[in-house]
Write an enzyme that holds these catalytic residues in place. Structure first.
Site, PDB file in Angstrom:
ATOM      1  N   CYS A   2       0.868  -1.186   0.000  1.00 22.05           N
ATOM      2  CA  CYS A   2       0.000   0.000   0.000  1.00 22.05           C
ATOM      3  C   CYS A   2       0.901   1.231   0.000  1.00 22.05           C
ATOM      4  O   CYS A   2       2.086   1.146   0.228  1.00 22.05           O
ATOM      5  CB  CYS A   2      -0.858   0.010   1.251  1.00 22.05           C
ATOM      6  SG  CYS A   2      -1.885  -1.439   1.417  1.00 22.05           S
ATOM      7  N   ARG A  27       1.511   1.525  -6.148  1.00 18.99           N
ATOM      8  CA  ARG A  27       1.636   0.485  -5.110  1.00 18.99           C
ATOM      9  C   ARG A  27       0.298  -0.127  -4.741  1.00 18.99           C
ATOM     10  O   ARG A  27       0.243  -1.189  -4.118  1.00 18.99           O
ATOM     11  CB  ARG A  27       2.260   1.084  -3.849  1.00 18.99           C
ATOM     12  CG  ARG A  27       3.643   1.647  -4.001  1.00 18.99           C
ATOM     13  CD  ARG A  27       4.058   2.386  -2.744  1.00 18.99           C
ATOM     14  NE  ARG A  27       4.121   1.484  -1.621  1.00 18.99           N
ATOM     15  CZ  ARG A  27       5.242   0.854  -1.236  1.00 18.99           C
ATOM     16  NH1 ARG A  27       6.347   1.045  -1.916  1.00 18.99           N
ATOM     17  NH2 ARG A  27       5.253   0.035  -0.219  1.00 18.99           N
ATOM     18  N   TRP A  73      -3.833  -1.516  -1.269  1.00 20.34           N
ATOM     19  CA  TRP A  73      -3.839  -2.756  -2.045  1.00 20.34           C
ATOM     20  C   TRP A  73      -4.363  -3.795  -1.058  1.00 20.34           C
ATOM     21  O   TRP A  73      -3.644  -4.247  -0.156  1.00 20.34           O
ATOM     22  CB  TRP A  73      -2.440  -3.111  -2.527  1.00 20.34           C
ATOM     23  CG  TRP A  73      -2.397  -4.450  -3.186  1.00 20.34           C
ATOM     24  CD1 TRP A  73      -2.028  -5.638  -2.621  1.00 20.34           C
ATOM     25  CD2 TRP A  73      -2.758  -4.764  -4.526  1.00 20.34           C
ATOM     26  NE1 TRP A  73      -2.146  -6.662  -3.520  1.00 20.34           N
ATOM     27  CE2 TRP A  73      -2.588  -6.161  -4.709  1.00 20.34           C
ATOM     28  CE3 TRP A  73      -3.209  -4.028  -5.605  1.00 20.34           C
ATOM     29  CZ2 TRP A  73      -2.851  -6.813  -5.911  1.00 20.34           C
ATOM     30  CZ3 TRP A  73      -3.466  -4.667  -6.799  1.00 20.34           C
ATOM     31  CH2 TRP A  73      -3.291  -6.036  -6.944  1.00 20.34           C
ATOM     32  N   ASN A  99       0.830  -0.438   6.041  1.00 19.01           N
ATOM     33  CA  ASN A  99       1.210  -1.262   4.890  1.00 19.01           C
ATOM     34  C   ASN A  99       1.809  -2.530   5.473  1.00 19.01           C
ATOM     35  O   ASN A  99       2.768  -2.467   6.230  1.00 19.01           O
ATOM     36  CB  ASN A  99       2.231  -0.534   4.016  1.00 19.01           C
ATOM     37  CG  ASN A  99       2.692  -1.416   2.858  1.00 19.01           C
ATOM     38  OD1 ASN A  99       1.943  -2.283   2.410  1.00 19.01           O
ATOM     39  ND2 ASN A  99       3.924  -1.223   2.410  1.00 19.01           N
ATOM     40  N   GLY A 100       1.220  -3.683   5.156  1.00 19.63           N
ATOM     41  CA  GLY A 100       1.740  -4.950   5.691  1.00 19.63           C
ATOM     42  C   GLY A 100       0.583  -5.837   6.123  1.00 19.63           C
ATOM     43  O   GLY A 100      -0.570  -5.601   5.768  1.00 19.63           O
ATOM     44  N   GLU A 502       5.432 -21.733 -20.431  1.00 21.35           N
ATOM     45  CA  GLU A 502       5.479 -20.415 -19.777  1.00 21.35           C
ATOM     46  C   GLU A 502       6.733 -19.663 -20.188  1.00 21.35           C
ATOM     47  O   GLU A 502       6.686 -18.464 -20.486  1.00 21.35           O
ATOM     48  CB  GLU A 502       5.407 -20.588 -18.256  1.00 21.35           C
ATOM     49  CG  GLU A 502       5.666 -19.341 -17.441  1.00 21.35           C
ATOM     50  CD  GLU A 502       4.726 -18.170 -17.753  1.00 21.35           C
ATOM     51  OE1 GLU A 502       3.694 -18.387 -18.431  1.00 21.35           O
ATOM     52  OE2 GLU A 502       5.045 -17.039 -17.354  1.00 21.35           O
ATOM     53  N   LYS A 506       6.697 -16.066 -22.110  1.00 19.87           N
ATOM     54  CA  LYS A 506       7.427 -14.870 -21.641  1.00 19.87           C
ATOM     55  C   LYS A 506       8.254 -14.285 -22.785  1.00 19.87           C
ATOM     56  O   LYS A 506       8.262 -13.094 -23.027  1.00 19.87           O
ATOM     57  CB  LYS A 506       8.330 -15.241 -20.465  1.00 19.87           C
ATOM     58  CG  LYS A 506       7.573 -15.434 -19.166  1.00 19.87           C
ATOM     59  CD  LYS A 506       7.172 -14.098 -18.601  1.00 19.87           C
ATOM     60  CE  LYS A 506       5.797 -13.885 -18.079  1.00 19.87           C
ATOM     61  NZ  LYS A 506       4.673 -14.638 -18.457  1.00 19.87           N
ATOM     62  N   GLU A 509       5.947 -12.676 -25.520  1.00 19.05           N
ATOM     63  CA  GLU A 509       5.189 -11.443 -25.217  1.00 19.05           C
ATOM     64  C   GLU A 509       6.111 -10.281 -24.855  1.00 19.05           C
ATOM     65  O   GLU A 509       5.709  -9.133 -24.923  1.00 19.05           O
ATOM     66  CB  GLU A 509       4.182 -11.693 -24.098  1.00 19.05           C
ATOM     67  CG  GLU A 509       4.770 -12.046 -22.761  1.00 19.05           C
ATOM     68  CD  GLU A 509       3.689 -12.145 -21.673  1.00 19.05           C
ATOM     69  OE1 GLU A 509       2.682 -11.443 -21.753  1.00 19.05           O
ATOM     70  OE2 GLU A 509       3.875 -12.946 -20.749  1.00 19.05           O
ATOM     71  N   HIS A 525       8.266 -36.541 -32.696  1.00 18.10           N
ATOM     72  CA  HIS A 525       6.985 -36.513 -33.425  1.00 18.10           C
ATOM     73  C   HIS A 525       6.840 -35.240 -34.246  1.00 18.10           C
ATOM     74  O   HIS A 525       5.740 -34.849 -34.599  1.00 18.10           O
ATOM     75  CB  HIS A 525       5.836 -36.666 -32.423  1.00 18.10           C
ATOM     76  CG  HIS A 525       5.927 -37.913 -31.630  1.00 18.10           C
ATOM     77  ND1 HIS A 525       5.606 -39.161 -32.115  1.00 18.10           N
ATOM     78  CD2 HIS A 525       6.393 -38.126 -30.368  1.00 18.10           C
ATOM     79  CE1 HIS A 525       5.832 -40.078 -31.196  1.00 18.10           C
ATOM     80  NE2 HIS A 525       6.297 -39.485 -30.119  1.00 18.10           N
ATOM     81  N   LYS A 624      -2.750  -5.633 -19.504  1.00 16.43           N
ATOM     82  CA  LYS A 624      -2.470  -6.370 -18.267  1.00 16.43           C
ATOM     83  C   LYS A 624      -3.630  -7.301 -17.925  1.00 16.43           C
ATOM     84  O   LYS A 624      -3.433  -8.384 -17.434  1.00 16.43           O
ATOM     85  CB  LYS A 624      -2.233  -5.393 -17.113  1.00 16.43           C
ATOM     86  CG  LYS A 624      -1.897  -6.058 -15.786  1.00 16.43           C
ATOM     87  CD  LYS A 624      -0.633  -6.888 -15.875  1.00 16.43           C
ATOM     88  CE  LYS A 624      -0.389  -7.733 -14.646  1.00 16.43           C
ATOM     89  NZ  LYS A 624       0.674  -8.730 -14.871  1.00 16.43           N
TER      90      LYS A 624
HETATM   91  C1  AGP Z   1       1.092 -13.472 -18.898  1.00 14.07           C
HETATM   92  O1  AGP Z   1       2.406 -12.951 -18.841  1.00 14.07           O
HETATM   93  C2  AGP Z   1       0.128 -12.580 -19.608  1.00 14.07           C
HETATM   94  N1  AGP Z   1       0.160 -11.264 -19.109  1.00 14.07           N
HETATM   95  C3  AGP Z   1      -1.264 -13.184 -19.749  1.00 14.07           C
HETATM   96  O2  AGP Z   1      -1.116 -14.443 -20.361  1.00 14.07           O
HETATM   97  C4  AGP Z   1      -2.056 -13.388 -18.440  1.00 14.07           C
HETATM   98  O3  AGP Z   1      -1.463 -14.408 -17.687  1.00 14.07           O
HETATM   99  C5  AGP Z   1      -3.486 -13.802 -18.821  1.00 14.07           C
HETATM  100  O4  AGP Z   1      -4.061 -12.741 -19.565  1.00 14.07           O
HETATM  101  C6  AGP Z   1      -4.368 -14.113 -17.603  1.00 14.07           C
HETATM  102  O5  AGP Z   1      -4.502 -12.954 -16.836  1.00 14.07           O
HETATM  103  P1  AGP Z   1      -5.120 -13.119 -15.359  1.00 14.07           P
HETATM  104  O6  AGP Z   1      -4.148 -13.929 -14.564  1.00 14.07           O
HETATM  105  O7  AGP Z   1      -5.239 -11.714 -14.844  1.00 14.07           O
HETATM  106  O8  AGP Z   1      -6.451 -13.803 -15.484  1.00 14.07           O
END
Ligand code: AGP
Length: 629
Positions: A2, A27, A73, A99-100, A502, A506, A509, A525, A624
């Site tokens: 926070c 934050r 937060w 905060n905590g 994953e 990374k 993206e 395969h 995001k």
């Molecule tokens: C992951 O790095 C991406 N930003 C994206 O795949 C994300 O994980 C996905 O959109 C799911 O988001 P959420 O966890 O907020 O549901």
């Protein structure tokens, strides 16, 4: 995390506090509040939502040159006006910004209620306001006496009506910094709120209290303070503690890191510790998940579990599926929500549960699946006839998915600003491991001995991540070597099969490079046809039950002149005969390796992205939170 800011000086506090909150909004931003002492009256104003909502509620001429303010937060208690800080005691004489996490707040709250205190919020923080209230007769010592009863983490700023010229501050694990100005002093959770008013600062250390007036700062060490004794609190010398801020606002918000993504990668020892805090009872090797208490009995009898999510959250679900199948003997499927939402997945049997994994708690596809599981028809697809038990693994408290599931576990990973999910992913994995431990112990598939071993291994993960992060320079050098490659294959097996995906996600993206995750067992395969000196492979190859299988895959790749970047267990020096580059992760039990093996992959993607000039915090075309289909 926070944001806290406090001001005492010759100027009106309110505008300075609001400006400080705006600088701290990164934050936390689900609610905000301010308390300003004007003569002997305190103006207390709170608002749900961002700081601008609070600003709209403030009258422009709010007087008073002493005040504290907070942007939240949420960890305990939904985001709402009543749960926004500052929190007060029964009679509005004490005002607390925190905060905590106060770990023993439930016990303290019970005692306070028994002693007649009336609570207004659902937060852990409010207990401190009432504890100070009980000690007001001790004057300035009221604050430190109350603090002695608190277990947990805090950064605090407190004002007390009867002590009109002082701000009381304290730190234990949550940073707090004091800006020493001319006829004014400011206290804040980080320097971004102080920059612009002064560059002379004092950083509080854990276990320290500060009593701040407009022209003085008294530091005391809480640790050695003895009460009802002749021994007075140890006064620390302020002069020796003054430092000069030598960075700008942008640096301050990223704690000196160049990007939020790198800051959040390096935050993972702390964010994982926060996700674990108070959730392991080692002596009887149990996972303590308060959010599942209400459905404990139902969980004992479930016969099938569906874990769903999108992107990284979905991949965390795939790891969770493997953990739960291995430890709990429950058939478990991990399903992409964007696919599952268009399928009939309802069982003829009742005992099915769903776990929705989502950092934001707002992802449209995940929410759609959840609503169908709760019986709602979506886009012409019928809802489940039998109301399924739904759980959430969510980071944002009070988000839609968190509110619409029957129960769940919050990540407590703090706000994740970078679009790429990093600390949220490792937090999701650890929460799913705790759920597996919880289910396994409840259903008797995990013995106390085995549970103890798992709990002990989980507890040392934050330290292990710190160890891995020390390799960041090597990882940067490897990225330097590969920054011009345009195709990568990521391979893993078993628990590291989803980590391969994953790692590839990374890289895609963040650096826009084409990268594919694949099960190593699938090489013959098809994928091995791609391998040559222009198509490097990132291999997750810890010394585990499928290590030999992985090594034979790597030998096939090497035989075709494929370069290999290997993530392997510390001490494995044989890897140098096959891999061109290698990075180490500490030895842990197999089901926990994904929490470690993903760290080098996060850093690799980060350095590849920065070396290719990409905007790693806000990659092109991405948001995001994907709140639309
Ligand atoms: C992951 O790095 C991406 N930003 C994206 O795949 C994300 O994980 C996905 O959109 C799911 O988001 P959420 O966890 O907020 O549901």
């Amino acid at each position: 995390m926070c944001g806290i800011v406090g001001y005492i000086g010759n100027k009106k506090a309110a505008p300075i506090l609001i400006e400080g909150l705006k600088r701290l909004e990164y934050r936390g931003y689900d609610s905000a509040g301010i308390a300003v002492l004007d003569s002997n009256r305190v103006h207390l104003v709170k608002a749900k939502g961002r700081v601008v909502e609070l600003q709209k509620k403030l009258s422009w001429d709010l007087g008073g040159n002493l005040g504290i303010a907070h942007t939240r937060w949420a960890t305990h208690g939904e985001p709402s006006e009543k749960n926004a800080h500052p929190h007060t005691d029964c009679d509005g004489r004490v005002f607390v910004c925190h905060n905590g996490i106060i770990e023993n707040y439930k016990l303290l709250k019970e005692g306070l209620i028994l002693r007649g205190h009336i609570f207004k919020s659902d937060t852990d923080t409010e207990v401190l306001a009432h504890l100070i209230e009980e000690n007001l007769r001790y004057g300035d010592e009221a604050f430190s006496r109350a603090l002695k009863k608190i277990k947990g983490t805090y950064g605090l700023a407190v004002i007390i009506k009867s002590r009109p010229n002082k701000i009381f501050a304290a730190r234990n694990s949550s940073p707090l910094v004091i800006g020493v100005g001319k006829d004014e002093n400011i206290v804040a959770s980080d320097a971004s709120a102080i920059l612009g008013r002064t560059r002379d600062v004092i950083y509080l250390n854990d276990g320290e209290i500060a009593i701040i007036t407009k022209d003085d700062v008294k530091l005391q060490s809480l640790k050695v303070q003895k009460f009802n004794s002749s021994k007075r609190p140890q006064i620390l010398k302020v002069a020796e503690r003054k430092e000069k801020l030598d960075f700008n606002l942008d640096d301050a918000q990223k704690s000196g890191f160049p990007h939020f993504m790198l800051k959040e990668i390096f935050e993972q020892p702390e964010s994982l510790a926060n996700s674990l805090r108070g959730r392991i009872i080692k002596n009887n090797s149990l996972a303590k998940l308060g959010g599942l208490e209400s459905v404990r009995e139902q969980l004992k009898s479930i016969e099938r579990l569906i874990i769903t999510g999108c992107g990284t959250a979905y991949l965390a679900g795939v790891v969770g599926k493997l953990m739960i199948e291995e430890l709990c003997g429950i058939p478990c499927e991990a399903e992409l929500a964007s696919e599952l939402r268009y399928r009939n997945f309802f069982p003829e049997k009742r005992n099915l549960a769903m776990v929705a994994v989502s950092q934001s708690g707002e992802t449209a596809d995940t929410l759609a699946v959840l609503r169908r599981a709760k019986g709602k028809s979506i886009n012409g697809m019928t809802g489940s006839k039998n109301d399924m038990l739904t759980l959430g693994v969510v980071n944002v408290v009070g988000s839609t998915i968190a509110r619409e599931t029957d129960a769940g576990v919050y990540n407590h990973a703090g706000p994740e600003i970078g679009v790429a999910s990093t600390k949220a992913f490792t937090s999701q994995l650890i929460i799913l491991a705790l759920i597996a431990l919880f289910l396994g112990r409840e259903r008797g598939t995990i013995s106390p001995k085995m549970g103890k071993q798992i709990a002990e291994e989980i507890e040392v993960l934050p330290k292990m991540i710190k160890q891995i992060l020390k390799q960041s320079d090597q990882i940067k050098n490897i990225a330097e070597e590969y920054k011009n490659f345009n195709n990568f294959l990521y391979i893993g097996r078993k628990y590291n099969f989803p980590v391969a995906f994953e790692g590839a996600l990374k890289l895609k993206e963040i650096s826009y490079i084409h990268a594919e995750g694949y099960g190593a067992g699938e090489m013959k395969h098809g994928p091995i046809a791609m391998i040559d000196e222009n198509f490097p492979t990132v291999a997750i190859v810890p010394e585990d039950s499928v290590y030999e299988k992985m090594i034979s895959n790597l030998e096939e790749i090497k035989a075709r002149r494929g370069n290999i970047i290997a993530i392997t267990t510390e001490g494995n020096d044989k890897i140098s005969y096959i891999a061109k580059n290698w990075l180490y992760i500490p030895k842990t039990i197999e089901i926990l390796t994904p929490i470690l093996s993903v760290i080098p992959l996060q850093l690799f993607a980060y350095y590849m992205g920065t070396l290719r000039g990409c905007d790693v915090d806000k990659p092109r075309n991405l948001a995001k939170s994907v709140t639309v289909e």
